[in-house]
Motif scaffolding. Structure first.
Motif, PDB file in Angstrom:
ATOM      1  N   MET A   1      17.940  20.706 -16.975  1.00  0.00           N
ATOM      2  CA  MET A   1      17.427  21.658 -16.004  1.00  0.00           C
ATOM      3  C   MET A   1      16.343  22.500 -16.684  1.00  0.00           C
ATOM      4  O   MET A   1      16.560  23.029 -17.765  1.00  0.00           O
ATOM      5  CB  MET A   1      18.567  22.550 -15.502  1.00  0.00           C
ATOM      6  N   SER A   2      15.208  22.611 -16.039  1.00  0.00           N
ATOM      7  CA  SER A   2      14.130  23.399 -16.617  1.00  0.00           C
ATOM      8  C   SER A   2      14.451  24.889 -16.485  1.00  0.00           C
ATOM      9  O   SER A   2      15.297  25.299 -15.683  1.00  0.00           O
ATOM     10  CB  SER A   2      12.806  23.091 -15.915  1.00  0.00           C
ATOM     11  N   LEU A   3      13.765  25.676 -17.260  1.00  0.00           N
ATOM     12  CA  LEU A   3      13.995  27.118 -17.262  1.00  0.00           C
ATOM     13  C   LEU A   3      13.713  27.719 -15.892  1.00  0.00           C
ATOM     14  O   LEU A   3      14.506  28.521 -15.387  1.00  0.00           O
ATOM     15  CB  LEU A   3      13.122  27.787 -18.333  1.00  0.00           C
ATOM     16  N   SER A   4      12.623  27.313 -15.278  1.00  0.00           N
ATOM     17  CA  SER A   4      12.276  27.879 -13.967  1.00  0.00           C
ATOM     18  C   SER A   4      13.304  27.503 -12.896  1.00  0.00           C
ATOM     19  O   SER A   4      13.649  28.333 -12.050  1.00  0.00           O
ATOM     20  CB  SER A   4      10.876  27.448 -13.541  1.00  0.00           C
ATOM     21  N   SER A   5      13.813  26.283 -12.936  1.00  0.00           N
ATOM     22  CA  SER A   5      14.828  25.905 -11.947  1.00  0.00           C
ATOM     23  C   SER A   5      16.144  26.634 -12.207  1.00  0.00           C
ATOM     24  O   SER A   5      16.861  26.986 -11.271  1.00  0.00           O
ATOM     25  CB  SER A   5      15.035  24.401 -11.913  1.00  0.00           C
ATOM     26  N   HIS A   6      16.439  26.893 -13.475  1.00  0.00           N
ATOM     27  CA  HIS A   6      17.643  27.663 -13.817  1.00  0.00           C
ATOM     28  C   HIS A   6      17.518  29.088 -13.279  1.00  0.00           C
ATOM     29  O   HIS A   6      18.467  29.625 -12.693  1.00  0.00           O
ATOM     30  CB  HIS A   6      17.854  27.665 -15.331  1.00  0.00           C
ATOM     31  N   VAL A   7      16.354  29.690 -13.456  1.00  0.00           N
ATOM     32  CA  VAL A   7      16.114  31.045 -12.942  1.00  0.00           C
ATOM     33  C   VAL A   7      16.235  31.052 -11.424  1.00  0.00           C
ATOM     34  O   VAL A   7      16.837  31.971 -10.844  1.00  0.00           O
ATOM     35  CB  VAL A   7      14.733  31.573 -13.403  1.00  0.00           C
ATOM     36  N   GLU A   8      15.703  30.036 -10.759  1.00  0.00           N
ATOM     37  CA  GLU A   8      15.801  29.956  -9.296  1.00  0.00           C
ATOM     38  C   GLU A   8      17.256  29.857  -8.848  1.00  0.00           C
ATOM     39  O   GLU A   8      17.652  30.483  -7.866  1.00  0.00           O
ATOM     40  CB  GLU A   8      14.996  28.772  -8.756  1.00  0.00           C
ATOM     41  N   GLU A   9      18.053  29.076  -9.555  1.00  0.00           N
ATOM     42  CA  GLU A   9      19.478  28.966  -9.217  1.00  0.00           C
ATOM     43  C   GLU A   9      20.179  30.315  -9.394  1.00  0.00           C
ATOM     44  O   GLU A   9      21.015  30.706  -8.577  1.00  0.00           O
ATOM     45  CB  GLU A   9      20.163  27.906 -10.084  1.00  0.00           C
ATOM     46  N   LEU A  10      19.836  31.028 -10.460  1.00  0.00           N
ATOM     47  CA  LEU A  10      20.418  32.350 -10.684  1.00  0.00           C
ATOM     48  C   LEU A  10      20.016  33.310  -9.567  1.00  0.00           C
ATOM     49  O   LEU A  10      20.838  34.109  -9.106  1.00  0.00           O
ATOM     50  CB  LEU A  10      19.999  32.908 -12.043  1.00  0.00           C
ATOM     51  N   LYS A  11      18.769  33.220  -9.119  1.00  0.00           N
ATOM     52  CA  LYS A  11      18.311  34.083  -8.026  1.00  0.00           C
ATOM     53  C   LYS A  11      19.076  33.784  -6.738  1.00  0.00           C
ATOM     54  O   LYS A  11      19.421  34.690  -5.983  1.00  0.00           O
ATOM     55  CB  LYS A  11      16.803  33.918  -7.805  1.00  0.00           C
ATOM     56  N   LYS A  12      19.354  32.504  -6.499  1.00  0.00           N
ATOM     57  CA  LYS A  12      20.140  32.124  -5.316  1.00  0.00           C
ATOM     58  C   LYS A  12      21.552  32.692  -5.401  1.00  0.00           C
ATOM     59  O   LYS A  12      22.092  33.209  -4.414  1.00  0.00           O
ATOM     60  CB  LYS A  12      20.198  30.599  -5.178  1.00  0.00           C
ATOM     61  N   LYS A  13      22.161  32.603  -6.589  1.00  0.00           N
ATOM     62  CA  LYS A  13      23.505  33.157  -6.769  1.00  0.00           C
ATOM     63  C   LYS A  13      23.489  34.669  -6.579  1.00  0.00           C
ATOM     64  O   LYS A  13      24.401  35.237  -5.975  1.00  0.00           O
ATOM     65  CB  LYS A  13      24.036  32.821  -8.165  1.00  0.00           C
ATOM     66  N   HIS A  14      22.447  35.319  -7.100  1.00  0.00           N
ATOM     67  CA  HIS A  14      22.316  36.768  -6.978  1.00  0.00           C
ATOM     68  C   HIS A  14      22.229  37.162  -5.506  1.00  0.00           C
ATOM     69  O   HIS A  14      22.910  38.089  -5.054  1.00  0.00           O
ATOM     70  CB  HIS A  14      21.074  37.241  -7.746  1.00  0.00           C
ATOM     71  N   HIS A  15      21.429  36.439  -4.743  1.00  0.00           N
ATOM     72  CA  HIS A  15      21.283  36.714  -3.316  1.00  0.00           C
ATOM     73  C   HIS A  15      22.612  36.485  -2.586  1.00  0.00           C
ATOM     74  O   HIS A  15      23.012  37.284  -1.731  1.00  0.00           O
ATOM     75  CB  HIS A  15      20.184  35.842  -2.714  1.00  0.00           C
ATOM     76  N   SER A  16      23.276  35.415  -2.929  1.00  0.00           N
ATOM     77  CA  SER A  16      24.570  35.114  -2.318  1.00  0.00           C
ATOM     78  C   SER A  16      25.580  36.224  -2.595  1.00  0.00           C
ATOM     79  O   SER A  16      26.317  36.648  -1.694  1.00  0.00           O
ATOM     80  CB  SER A  16      25.096  33.780  -2.845  1.00  0.00           C
ATOM     81  N   LEU A  17      25.601  36.708  -3.823  1.00  0.00           N
ATOM     82  CA  LEU A  17      26.505  37.810  -4.165  1.00  0.00           C
ATOM     83  C   LEU A  17      26.133  39.077  -3.408  1.00  0.00           C
ATOM     84  O   LEU A  17      27.019  39.826  -2.981  1.00  0.00           O
ATOM     85  CB  LEU A  17      26.503  38.068  -5.675  1.00  0.00           C
ATOM     86  N   SER A  18      24.844  39.313  -3.211  1.00  0.00           N
ATOM     87  CA  SER A  18      24.405  40.478  -2.435  1.00  0.00           C
ATOM     88  C   SER A  18      24.978  40.423  -1.023  1.00  0.00           C
ATOM     89  O   SER A  18      25.476  41.428  -0.509  1.00  0.00           O
ATOM     90  CB  SER A  18      22.877  40.531  -2.354  1.00  0.00           C
ATOM     91  N   LEU A  19      24.905  39.246  -0.436  1.00  0.00           N
ATOM     92  CA  LEU A  19      25.447  39.078   0.913  1.00  0.00           C
ATOM     93  C   LEU A  19      26.962  39.282   0.937  1.00  0.00           C
ATOM     94  O   LEU A  19      27.501  39.907   1.854  1.00  0.00           O
ATOM     95  CB  LEU A  19      25.089  37.696   1.458  1.00  0.00           C
ATOM     96  N   GLN A  20      27.640  38.760  -0.081  1.00  0.00           N
ATOM     97  CA  GLN A  20      29.098  38.929  -0.160  1.00  0.00           C
ATOM     98  C   GLN A  20      29.474  40.396  -0.306  1.00  0.00           C
ATOM     99  O   GLN A  20      30.443  40.858   0.305  1.00  0.00           O
ATOM    100  CB  GLN A  20      29.657  38.134  -1.326  1.00  0.00           C
ATOM    101  N   VAL A  21      28.714  41.137  -1.123  1.00  0.00           N
ATOM    102  CA  VAL A  21      28.984  42.569  -1.314  1.00  0.00           C
ATOM    103  C   VAL A  21      28.798  43.311   0.011  1.00  0.00           C
ATOM    104  O   VAL A  21      29.646  44.108   0.408  1.00  0.00           O
ATOM    105  CB  VAL A  21      28.077  43.166  -2.414  1.00  0.00           C
ATOM    106  N   GLU A  22      27.686  43.033   0.687  1.00  0.00           N
ATOM    107  CA  GLU A  22      27.419  43.685   1.969  1.00  0.00           C
ATOM    108  C   GLU A  22      28.528  43.392   2.977  1.00  0.00           C
ATOM    109  O   GLU A  22      29.003  44.294   3.669  1.00  0.00           O
ATOM    110  CB  GLU A  22      26.076  43.231   2.531  1.00  0.00           C
TER     111      GLU A  22
END
Length: 56
Positions: A1-22
């Protein structure tokens, strides 16, 4: 996995957690400990994103 795709996956997880918190905060009788844990996970992911973005 490239660094940029890893960062994108982390951003998706971060967004998902934001929704779960809300959602958990809106739910009646929500568990404060669960919300706190979600926020901690979200913060750890944000820190990973920042660390990887600086080193890129």
């Amino acid at each position: 996995m490239s660094l940029s795709s890893h960062v994108e996956e982390l951003k998706k997880k971060h967004h998902s957690l934001s929704l779960q918190v809300e959602e958990a905060q809106r739910a009646p009788g929500s568990n404060d400990l669960e919300i706190a844990e979600l926020k901690k996970q979200k913060l750890r992911i944000k820190e990973q994103i920042e660390k990887l973005s600086v080193s890129a």
